[in-house]
Scaffold this motif. Sequence first.
Motif, PDB file in Angstrom:
ATOM      1  N   ARG A   1      72.344  56.544  55.436  1.00  0.00           N
ATOM      2  CA  ARG A   1      73.125  57.439  56.222  1.00  0.00           C
ATOM      3  C   ARG A   1      72.390  58.286  57.039  1.00  0.00           C
ATOM      4  N   ASP A   2      72.980  59.143  57.831  1.00  0.00           N
ATOM      5  CA  ASP A   2      72.375  60.208  58.711  1.00  0.00           C
ATOM      6  C   ASP A   2      71.177  59.665  59.477  1.00  0.00           C
TER       7      ASP A   2
ATOM      8  N   LYS B   1      79.848  60.817  62.206  1.00  0.00           N
ATOM      9  CA  LYS B   1      79.703  60.856  60.755  1.00  0.00           C
ATOM     10  C   LYS B   1      81.106  60.949  60.368  1.00  0.00           C
TER      11      LYS B   1
ATOM     12  N   SER C   1      75.921  53.643  59.353  1.00  0.00           N
ATOM     13  CA  SER C   1      75.411  53.422  57.907  1.00  0.00           C
ATOM     14  C   SER C   1      74.597  52.051  57.732  1.00  0.00           C
TER      15      SER C   1
ATOM     16  N   SER D   1      73.505  49.586  54.325  1.00  0.00           N
ATOM     17  CA  SER D   1      73.352  49.674  52.823  1.00  0.00           C
ATOM     18  C   SER D   1      73.121  48.142  52.480  1.00  0.00           C
TER      19      SER D   1
ATOM     20  N   LEU E   1      82.854  58.067  58.929  1.00  0.00           N
ATOM     21  CA  LEU E   1      82.166  57.568  57.720  1.00  0.00           C
ATOM     22  C   LEU E   1      82.618  58.324  56.599  1.00  0.00           C
TER      23      LEU E   1
ATOM     24  N   LYS F   1      71.761  52.958  49.932  1.00  0.00           N
ATOM     25  CA  LYS F   1      72.690  53.346  51.338  1.00  0.00           C
ATOM     26  C   LYS F   1      72.111  54.239  52.332  1.00  0.00           C
TER      27      LYS F   1
END
Length: 293
Positions: free
Chosen positions: A4-5, A192, A21, A23, A195, A2
């Motif tokens: 993220r950020d 964020k 995100s 993934s 999420l 995954k």
Amino acid sequence: MKYRDLKLSFDISNITFDVLSLSHEQIIKPYPRHAHSKNSYELHFIPQGEGTLVIDTQKYDITPGTLFMTGPEVPHEQISTRENPMTEYSIYMQVRQPLPKEIPPLVQIFLECSFWFGRAEESIYTLTNQLFAELQNHQSGYELMIQTILPQFILEVARHYSGYEKQTYRQIQNPTQVAAPFSSSLQTISEKAYLIIEEAFLYDYKTITLKELANRVSLGERQTERLLQKHYGQSFIQKKTEARMSAASQLLRETNASISDIAEDLGYSSPEHFSNAFRKYYKESPKAFRKTL
């Protein structure tokens, strides 16, 4: 895997998409019933494996090459087959508000579609390989490359829509009303946060509390409740109950676990407490539900 950020965004004309995100993972455990917030879209591409997608009460068979999109507030759950679990690539993003008055036709097709299910053409395989190769290799300029690949992905997906009957997806009457602009009191909330909220109910539904969720999104409990109501149309208790009951139905369908074991697995204090909650939600007992399968 995954990602993220990422702090990635891209534009198509004057419309900005924020990437929450990306993934690539094999789905072993079933994903409980959940829905994304307003403005949010998730693209799912299954190159390998088999399973079932449940949208409301409608079931769709997932086979290699399946492509589907789940848009704002569409309840869905994914269940892999035990013998051949799904491998999924997903792109989860949020459309920044307010939308411009002029929207290109192909982008409008994408925005006004809240759900679509079909088959991926060769272009999707190519773009997926390019996208995740850039994420994995981190070569110089990879972020710029990703920002050029993602708009192509959106437009290719929208082209897929036009190749199928309109009955295969739901439409929103006016794409400029896909989601209302954020109120001033919620404008500072990071993308964020959405999420974090969705993953909390997807993975931590057994133990998550309102206080813990509020801490994760750096808001007060009252603000968190307002956020849930505004962008998901549900209270904290409603979202947690939905996730637990979805997981319960999957465990009853897919396993031979006892009612007591399921109750414990879902964090209920007793089998009786679980059975009462299940009966209230599904209008029948867990035992009766299992017998009808």
